[in-house]
Scaffold this motif. Structure first.
Motif, mmCIF file in Angstrom:
data_model
loop_
_atom_site.group_PDB
_atom_site.id
_atom_site.type_symbol
_atom_site.label_atom_id
_atom_site.label_comp_id
_atom_site.label_asym_id
_atom_site.label_seq_id
_atom_site.Cartn_x
_atom_site.Cartn_y
_atom_site.Cartn_z
ATOM 1 N N LEU A 161 0.820 -1.209 0.000
ATOM 2 C CA LEU A 161 0.000 0.000 0.000
ATOM 3 C C LEU A 161 0.860 1.268 0.000
ATOM 4 O O LEU A 161 0.555 2.219 -0.729
ATOM 5 N N GLN A 162 1.916 1.274 0.789
ATOM 6 C CA GLN A 162 2.854 2.408 0.767
ATOM 7 C C GLN A 162 3.350 2.636 -0.646
ATOM 8 O O GLN A 162 3.470 3.754 -1.114
ATOM 9 N N TYR A 183 0.502 4.235 -2.773
ATOM 10 C CA TYR A 183 0.049 5.593 -2.455
ATOM 11 C C TYR A 183 1.179 6.568 -2.153
ATOM 12 O O TYR A 183 0.940 7.748 -1.993
ATOM 13 N N MET A 200 -1.489 8.116 1.328
ATOM 14 C CA MET A 200 -2.424 7.035 1.595
ATOM 15 C C MET A 200 -3.742 7.612 2.136
ATOM 16 O O MET A 200 -3.745 8.403 3.081
ATOM 17 N N ARG A 210 -5.605 4.005 5.702
ATOM 18 C CA ARG A 210 -4.688 4.081 6.830
ATOM 19 C C ARG A 210 -5.352 3.588 8.123
ATOM 20 O O ARG A 210 -4.733 2.881 8.927
#
Lengths: 208, 208, 208, 208
Positions: free
Chosen positions: D158-159, D162, D166, D171
């Motif tokens: 995910l990091q 985004y 994010m 988050r």
């Protein structure tokens, strides 16, 4: 039975496990090579230890000459997924193949075992070649998430230690952990689409 | 053609090579597990490099969309034997299997190439499973002795360096080496029975 | 001695073999990554079987508590070269390293054994880490050409079968084969420079 | 920088990762061979991709000739444990060895990152041998539980997607999952003793 005989019996199962591990491992690479999200995260295989086969045969009153027919998990493949939703995709992938034939399925995810155990089990027929010609074997395929696998590994150790007599406080901790894992898998599913996208773009960039 | 496209084309050949390597490697273990002499000593596999495919296509005027049909050695398996006599045994083992179908054979042992090259070549059809369904591929299987392999490795390097223009003194050394290797293989064949017995008893004792 | 005790004794030797195999395998890749011809063609490693250790101890009257000191080849690494000339290069590479210390060397190439056996042997001290702290072990490194290795494999099987009583006609065939192999290695040495160049350019092109 | 140069720079790091993976993998077997519970469950290693090195260098304003000094995680080892308590044991095992030297440590378990990330990080100096002599490298060792690893894998994807942006709902889900995982690890710790016993007896029986 003598060790030499066991070796000859188990030899074809070892081959089946090796071939299937190669095939499922390759599925991961095929997804990635096509820029697709892979529903498979990790693949493990094993042939049941002779001592475990004997124990199971004794417990279930299976005569030695019916072991290959009645013990369906002499060869075992475990497929680990990131998300609960991936499990069905893997089941579909297996059903579409023409190099194995599904004999039976058990959905312990929809119908969790009372112990808290969750996994999708399939028994498939798989044909290998021996020096005496082709031979059709049974193989058990277990499909589960990383979180389910974590729980199952620990529960297996404890079952092994306590047999039928697991103390109540241990059992209730295991159930507690099983609940925590269901929660975790649900939490993850809610962000699955974002994660799938993220891993796709990750993959594509890593390929460059 | 783009790299992504090549990756998708070659992916199934990689799978075929992996599966066949597992299968032939297992044949060795199956012989040993049954206390039999194994006619196979070693198994290697490789997918042809993109640059080599392109070179061959250009040299033989093969259009890119006929590569998979016309280039028969995109996937290659090499089987190394201890003795010349083992080669026929391996050929028989391959013909008996029902997971591959022999398309053609070339016996460069009975009919040595003018370069001195000796090997038994088979092209087989082999089916793998892809995400889009089953796919039948061609695979080249080369069967040779350790000594033939030694010679071929060196000749391949030299061919690669000199292309069509290998200097005469190099060529004649290669021919000399080829003769030495034929002699060596013959010498070995004469003690083959003793060696087969010796390796059998070796195997049996090692298993205890 | 009990199997559990053997397992604890041999465990560090397994680690040494694994580490050294990784290190020598990497040397090949390091040469290629730098565009250099690699004097090493192939690396194998093994820990001596318990039965072979016992046999050697008995034959040489070594008490069980001196096995680790007196049997120098419990851990064995075999390095295969293409050319006789490569062997010295490998010996130099080993002497330059500071992660192993040479205890002794035997040059059975200059001084062939009466059986026809040819190889370069080194005993080195090598330190590994155990749960109880660092431990220095002896490891035997055998360095030989592909052709020498071929002969040695066959001779080993025959020695094993006949022990001290190898029939004269077998022994003379083995000697004949040993001569053929010396000839072959010489023949090859004469084109070594061409082959080294060829493999270098082969490597460079393959890397592109 | 050219690809050839990168290959020469990264080559030693690949060797370090291979050697350390062998060493930590062996620690697991050494525990089992001695009938002891292994605090290590799984070992993975990787060399950072060139693109990731460049990205980090750019972000942290590191000149190319200081990369090896300033980027401490070019070589990375990840050690996965079953229980939080095992992590300290692994840290101690590392400090006791004399084949690596600890440069620095960061305890993101006691001091969780704001993102929810938890792991124990060590930077160690490790010496390998190259063709040009010995070379001391930095290696990052990450130690975490299976559950922490699960979370970190997903957070990393995910990091990556985004970057700094994010979305809040993602988050907060990640934080929720991190909490679920802390709970799970605690739950597991409470039965750690039973599980350690169980796995010990499991191991002993499996060895028979």
């Amino acid at each position: 039975m003598e060790i030499q005989l066991w070796r000859e019996i188990l030899n074809p199962y070892e081959l089946a496990v090796e071939e299937l591990t190669v095939k499922f491992d390759h599925l991961v690479r095929e997804h990635k090579a096509s820029g697709l999200y892979s529903p498979i995260e990790q693949v493990d295989g094993r042939v049941k230890a002779i001592s475990s086969i004997l124990e199971k045969a004794q417990k279930k009153h299976i005569p030695l000459d019916e072991i290959e027919e009645k013990i369906e998990d002499i060869a075992g493949i475990r497929i680990i997924c990131q998300f609960v939703e991936d499990i069905n995709k893997v089941v579909e992938l297996i059903k579409q193949r023409n190099d194995m034939e599904v004999k039976s399925e058990k959905d312990y995810i929809t119908n969790m075992k009372s112990s808290g155990y969750r996994s999708y089990h399939m028994i498939v027929y798989y044909q290998i070649q021996t020096l005496k010609g082709p031979k059709k074997l049974q193989v058990e395929i277990q499909i589960r998430t990383l979180a389910m696998n974590f729980w199952a590994t620990i529960e297996h150790s404890l079952q092994y230690k306590y047999k039928k007599n697991m103390p109540e406080h241990i059992r209730s901790r295991l159930t507690g952990a099983a609940d925590a894992i269901i929660l975790l898998d649900k939490e993850m599913s809610l962000v699955r689409n974002e994660i799938m996208d993220a891993q796709n773009s990750f993959q594509i960039k890593a390929n460059i």
